[in-house]
Motif scaffolding. Structure first.
Motif, PDB file in Angstrom:
ATOM      1  N   GLN A   1       0.826  -1.208   0.000  1.00  0.00           N
ATOM      2  CA  GLN A   1       0.000   0.000   0.000  1.00  0.00           C
ATOM      3  C   GLN A   1       0.862   1.261   0.000  1.00  0.00           C
ATOM      4  OE1 GLN A   1      -3.540  -0.139  -0.101  1.00  0.00           O
ATOM      5  NE2 GLN A   1      -3.002  -2.275  -0.544  1.00  0.00           N
ATOM      6  N   VAL A   2       2.009   1.214  -0.675  1.00  0.00           N
ATOM      7  CA  VAL A   2       2.891   2.366  -0.765  1.00  0.00           C
ATOM      8  C   VAL A   2       3.498   2.397  -2.156  1.00  0.00           C
ATOM      9  CG1 VAL A   2       4.815   1.060   0.245  1.00  0.00           C
ATOM     10  CG2 VAL A   2       4.859   3.545   0.307  1.00  0.00           C
ATOM     11  N   TRP A   3       3.636   3.611  -2.726  1.00  0.00           N
ATOM     12  CA  TRP A   3       4.203   3.729  -4.067  1.00  0.00           C
ATOM     13  C   TRP A   3       4.788   5.136  -4.256  1.00  0.00           C
ATOM     14  CZ3 TRP A   3      -0.940   3.213  -2.864  1.00  0.00           C
ATOM     15  CH2 TRP A   3      -1.772   4.298  -3.128  1.00  0.00           C
ATOM     16  N   PRO A   4       5.832   5.251  -5.099  1.00  0.00           N
ATOM     17  CA  PRO A   4       6.391   6.574  -5.385  1.00  0.00           C
ATOM     18  C   PRO A   4       5.522   7.325  -6.388  1.00  0.00           C
ATOM     19  CG  PRO A   4       7.587   4.889  -6.591  1.00  0.00           C
ATOM     20  CD  PRO A   4       6.585   4.169  -5.744  1.00  0.00           C
ATOM     21  N   ASP A   5       5.552   8.639  -6.285  1.00  0.00           N
ATOM     22  CA  ASP A   5       4.814   9.504  -7.209  1.00  0.00           C
ATOM     23  C   ASP A   5       5.651  10.761  -7.410  1.00  0.00           C
ATOM     24  OD1 ASP A   5       2.954  10.787  -8.789  1.00  0.00           O
ATOM     25  OD2 ASP A   5       1.686  11.393  -7.096  1.00  0.00           O
ATOM     26  N   GLY A   6       6.544  10.690  -8.397  1.00  0.00           N
ATOM     27  CA  GLY A   6       7.460  11.798  -8.618  1.00  0.00           C
ATOM     28  C   GLY A   6       8.381  11.963  -7.422  1.00  0.00           C
ATOM     29  N   GLY A   7       8.391  13.141  -6.838  1.00  0.00           N
ATOM     30  CA  GLY A   7       9.224  13.398  -5.669  1.00  0.00           C
ATOM     31  C   GLY A   7       8.523  13.113  -4.367  1.00  0.00           C
ATOM     32  N   HIS A   8       7.443  12.345  -4.427  1.00  0.00           N
ATOM     33  CA  HIS A   8       6.685  12.020  -3.219  1.00  0.00           C
ATOM     34  C   HIS A   8       6.602  10.512  -3.021  1.00  0.00           C
ATOM     35  CE1 HIS A   8       5.113  16.073  -4.290  1.00  0.00           C
ATOM     36  NE2 HIS A   8       5.061  16.230  -2.978  1.00  0.00           N
ATOM     37  N   LEU A   9       6.250  10.122  -1.814  1.00  0.00           N
ATOM     38  CA  LEU A   9       5.909   8.743  -1.502  1.00  0.00           C
ATOM     39  C   LEU A   9       4.469   8.749  -0.995  1.00  0.00           C
ATOM     40  CD1 LEU A   9       7.380   5.966  -1.506  1.00  0.00           C
ATOM     41  CD2 LEU A   9       7.635   6.240   0.960  1.00  0.00           C
ATOM     42  N   VAL A  10       3.638   7.926  -1.596  1.00  0.00           N
ATOM     43  CA  VAL A  10       2.221   7.870  -1.244  1.00  0.00           C
ATOM     44  C   VAL A  10       1.964   6.580  -0.474  1.00  0.00           C
ATOM     45  CG1 VAL A  10      -0.149   7.864  -2.130  1.00  0.00           C
ATOM     46  CG2 VAL A  10       1.635   9.197  -3.304  1.00  0.00           C
ATOM     47  N   ALA A  11       1.220   6.682   0.599  1.00  0.00           N
ATOM     48  CA  ALA A  11       0.908   5.518   1.436  1.00  0.00           C
ATOM     49  C   ALA A  11      -0.590   5.512   1.735  1.00  0.00           C
ATOM     50  CB  ALA A  11       1.706   5.549   2.732  1.00  0.00           C
ATOM     51  N   ARG A  12      -1.182   4.346   1.559  1.00  0.00           N
ATOM     52  CA  ARG A  12      -2.622   4.210   1.832  1.00  0.00           C
ATOM     53  C   ARG A  12      -2.823   3.400   3.114  1.00  0.00           C
ATOM     54  NH1 ARG A  12      -5.529   2.642  -3.234  1.00  0.00           N
ATOM     55  NH2 ARG A  12      -4.296   0.720  -3.038  1.00  0.00           N
ATOM     56  N   LEU A  13      -3.715   3.892   3.962  1.00  0.00           N
ATOM     57  CA  LEU A  13      -4.151   3.143   5.134  1.00  0.00           C
ATOM     58  C   LEU A  13      -5.415   2.411   4.717  1.00  0.00           C
ATOM     59  CD1 LEU A  13      -2.321   5.490   6.182  1.00  0.00           C
ATOM     60  CD2 LEU A  13      -3.651   5.420   8.296  1.00  0.00           C
ATOM     61  N   PRO A  14      -5.292   1.130   4.358  1.00  0.00           N
ATOM     62  CA  PRO A  14      -6.399   0.466   3.667  1.00  0.00           C
ATOM     63  C   PRO A  14      -7.654   0.303   4.513  1.00  0.00           C
ATOM     64  CG  PRO A  14      -4.669  -1.110   4.236  1.00  0.00           C
ATOM     65  CD  PRO A  14      -4.131   0.249   4.523  1.00  0.00           C
ATOM     66  N   ARG A  15      -7.521   0.141   5.801  1.00  0.00           N
ATOM     67  CA  ARG A  15      -8.703  -0.068   6.641  1.00  0.00           C
ATOM     68  C   ARG A  15      -9.359   1.253   7.034  1.00  0.00           C
ATOM     69  NH1 ARG A  15      -4.526  -2.989   7.405  1.00  0.00           N
ATOM     70  NH2 ARG A  15      -4.648  -5.266   7.243  1.00  0.00           N
ATOM     71  N   ALA A  16      -8.530   2.270   7.256  1.00  0.00           N
ATOM     72  CA  ALA A  16      -9.073   3.585   7.598  1.00  0.00           C
ATOM     73  C   ALA A  16      -9.566   4.330   6.358  1.00  0.00           C
ATOM     74  CB  ALA A  16      -8.007   4.409   8.314  1.00  0.00           C
ATOM     75  N   GLY A  17      -9.139   3.872   5.170  1.00  0.00           N
ATOM     76  CA  GLY A  17      -9.571   4.529   3.943  1.00  0.00           C
ATOM     77  C   GLY A  17      -8.961   5.898   3.761  1.00  0.00           C
ATOM     78  N   VAL A  18      -7.708   6.064   4.191  1.00  0.00           N
ATOM     79  CA  VAL A  18      -7.026   7.350   4.122  1.00  0.00           C
ATOM     80  C   VAL A  18      -5.771   7.196   3.272  1.00  0.00           C
ATOM     81  CG1 VAL A  18      -5.805   9.109   5.465  1.00  0.00           C
ATOM     82  CG2 VAL A  18      -7.903   8.080   6.365  1.00  0.00           C
ATOM     83  N   VAL A  19      -5.469   8.227   2.483  1.00  0.00           N
ATOM     84  CA  VAL A  19      -4.250   8.245   1.678  1.00  0.00           C
ATOM     85  C   VAL A  19      -3.383   9.411   2.146  1.00  0.00           C
ATOM     86  CG1 VAL A  19      -3.267   8.458  -0.636  1.00  0.00           C
ATOM     87  CG2 VAL A  19      -5.417   7.214  -0.299  1.00  0.00           C
ATOM     88  N   LEU A  20      -2.108   9.120   2.392  1.00  0.00           N
ATOM     89  CA  LEU A  20      -1.149  10.113   2.862  1.00  0.00           C
ATOM     90  C   LEU A  20      -0.045  10.288   1.824  1.00  0.00           C
ATOM     91  CD1 LEU A  20      -0.731   8.870   6.547  1.00  0.00           C
ATOM     92  CD2 LEU A  20      -2.212  10.712   5.740  1.00  0.00           C
ATOM     93  N   ARG A  21       0.621  11.433   1.909  1.00  0.00           N
ATOM     94  CA  ARG A  21       1.729  11.713   0.993  1.00  0.00           C
ATOM     95  C   ARG A  21       2.816  12.475   1.751  1.00  0.00           C
ATOM     96  NH1 ARG A  21       1.022  15.370  -4.453  1.00  0.00           N
ATOM     97  NH2 ARG A  21       0.994  17.054  -2.900  1.00  0.00           N
ATOM     98  N   THR A  22       4.057  12.125   1.449  1.00  0.00           N
ATOM     99  CA  THR A  22       5.192  12.820   2.039  1.00  0.00           C
ATOM    100  C   THR A  22       6.237  13.075   0.972  1.00  0.00           C
ATOM    101  OG1 THR A  22       6.973  12.642   3.674  1.00  0.00           O
ATOM    102  CG2 THR A  22       6.194  10.602   2.716  1.00  0.00           C
TER     103      THR A  22
END
Length: 533
Positions: free
Chosen positions: A32-53
């Protein structure tokens, strides 16, 4: 004078630690984590939330270089996510994943944030002594722990003893009748140390005590009665200075060139930092077993030759006043530096070493570093059944005038274990023997986690901060130091690229499990050989 490192804020350090843990222990194993350009995206699959750093560069192996901003997806927008919002999201995901709440978790994260805020505000210029500066450099602490600076009590209780603030203190000394002294090991070690404290009256021996611990034990009825009756004498502090090292409770006394590993009845990060009775006895047992083996390995383990405590009818006093002596650093070659300071992204230790000034010299430095650290750890386990814990706070790397590693010293017998079934401990009390052993698979996990995941990957990332294109090449260099042991199937598996065991600090805190029973999660292995065609 050593320069201070890049600015660190309590908000960013807390957010980074939480996200490092979340990604390593939840998102990555569940894909549930993947790169997106200069960011790293992480999904909390049970909470249904997507974060980015932010991501300063793609990860190589099991470590990340996350940078602000920290954001949460709301509809079609990315909005800022504060450290406390992230803590709540992590707690929510873990409760959904495990089916169990943890009412302590958010308080521990908040406590860590409060402590870090106080440390940053109180911190001054580091000392000129490079070794002491390295011990006191870990401002933000463990990058893969959800509450790395959590400390029981308020900052007013402990700031004066905090290594991160450059603290120094004077130990307190008690004079104890000889027939109430409990001790094992080499008595001359305490005789030498006692010459730096107030003189004890005839028929008594002196016992150094951490002043913070003394204040915590002041209301113990047995101790109060012993002091009131003159059975135990409070000699007060001496003029000798003690310098708290990275573990907080272990202090270095430069005048005596000795470390005192004090008890502290205080929870710091994971555990209450007292010297349990079986740990006192176990240190002496291990010290006798390890020294001849480390001579064969041509390596150094800082000896712990003796402990001393007081034999009053109260176990809390026996453990709380127990102190273990550890040999000092003067005999070590070169200048010892704490490995944790070299890896810390907020320090300048690596950047200040001439040996890392160019990409070519940095590769030579890394080759020397791995060559000093890895072989003794691998040989100790594979050839002798000794489980070292060579994490970043347990290794001193000695460098020459240019900063080139010339030696490594390992420390802390509390974390050192023996592989069950390979040692005869019939002469040791059962509870002590139990505390000294690991099953073979758990021992190997501990060794690999501490050596590779906690230690070498963080050092490699720090070198790559100076020379970003190098990180992948560094691991090809490191392979050479592991291939010398590839006649062991465990090492062949590492070189083949099997996932590394990463200690699950977040899940361990959530489950409120003892550190000894911590679980592991699979992490990418940067030692992996290219796949055959």
């Amino acid at each position: 004078m050593l320069l201070t490192g890049p600015a660190v804020t309590a908000d960013d350090a807390t957010s980074t630690a939480l996200l490092n843990c979340l990604i390593r222990e939840v998102c990555a194993p569940e894909q549930q984590v993947w790169p997106d350009g200069g960011h790293l995206v992480a999904r909390l699959p049970r909470a249904g939330v997507v974060l980015r750093t932010g991501l300063s560069r793609p990860p190589v192996g099991p470590t990340y270089r996350l940078v602000p901003p920290y954001e949460e997806r709301r509809g079609d927008e990315w909005i800022a996510a504060s450290w406390d919002r992230l803590a709540n999201l992590v707690a929510g995901e873990l409760e959904l994943a495990t089916g169990r709440p943890n009412p302590e978790f958010l308080a521990q994260v908040d406590n860590s944030h409060t402590a870090l805020t106080a440390i940053i505000a109180a911190r001054g210029e580091p000392p000129d002594d490079r070794y002491i500066a390295s011990e006191q450099a870990l401002i933000a602490g463990h990058r893969f722990h959800p509450s790395p600076k959590s400390r029981q009590g308020s900052p007013g209780d402990w700031l004066r003893y905090a290594p991160e603030t450059g603290a120094r203190f004077r130990p307190r000394w008690l004079a104890v009748p000889e027939d109430l002294i409990a001790e094992e090991g080499a008595p001359e070690a305490f005789t030498a140390l006692s010459s730096y404290g107030p003189p004890a009256p005839p028929g008594r021996k002196s016992l150094p005590v951490h002043p913070w611990q003394y204040s915590l034990l002041a209301d113990e009825p047995v101790l109060r009665r012993a002091l009131a009756q003159g059975l135990v004498l409070d000699l007060g502090p001496s003029d000798v200075e003690a310098i708290p090292t990275s573990s907080v409770r272990t202090a270095y006394l430069p005048d005596a060139d000795v470390f005192c590993k004090f008890s502290l009845d205080v929870r710091i990060t994971n555990c209450v930092r007292k010297n349990a009775w079986y740990e006192l006895a176990g240190a002496i047992t291990l010290n006798a077993l390890l020294q001849p083996i480390f001579e064969k390995l041509d390596a150094t383990f800082l000896a712990e030759p003796a402990y001393r405590s007081i034999a009053l009818p109260d176990r809390r006093l026996y453990e709380g006043l127990g102190v273990i002596l550890r040999q000092g650093v003067t005999p070590l070659p070169g200048t010892p530096l704490l490995a944790g300071a070299l890896a810390d992204p907020y320090s300048t230790f690596l950047a200040g070493l001439p040996a890392l000034s160019t990409p070519e010299s940095a590769q030579a430095w890394w080759d020397a570093y791995v060559g000093q650290v890895a072989p003794p750890v691998l040989s100790a386990y594979l050839d002798y059944g000794i489980v070292l814990e060579p994490h970043l706070q347990n290794v001193l790397v000695c460098v020459d005038a240019t900063g080139m590693p010339v030696h490594a010293a390992f420390r802390d017998l509390e974390g050192t274990k023996l592989t069950a079934g390979r040692w005869d401990l019939a002469h040791v009390p059962p509870r002590v023997a139990e505390s000294l052993t690991y099953a073979p698979d758990r021992g190997w996990n501990r060794v690999v986690y501490c050596l590779l995941v906690n230690h070498l990957t963080e050092i490699a990332a720090a070198v790559a901060d100076l020379h970003p294109p190098l990180e992948q090449a560094l691991w090809q260099i490191a392979r050479g130091h592991f291939t010398a042991h590839d006649h062991h199937p465990q090492v062949r598996a590492l070189l083949a690229g099997v996932p590394l065991p990463a200690k699950a600090n977040l899940r361990t805190r959530w489950s409120r499990m003892a550190d000894r029973g911590a679980a592991y999660v699979p992490a990418p292995n940067p030692l992996a050989a290219p796949r055959p065609l």
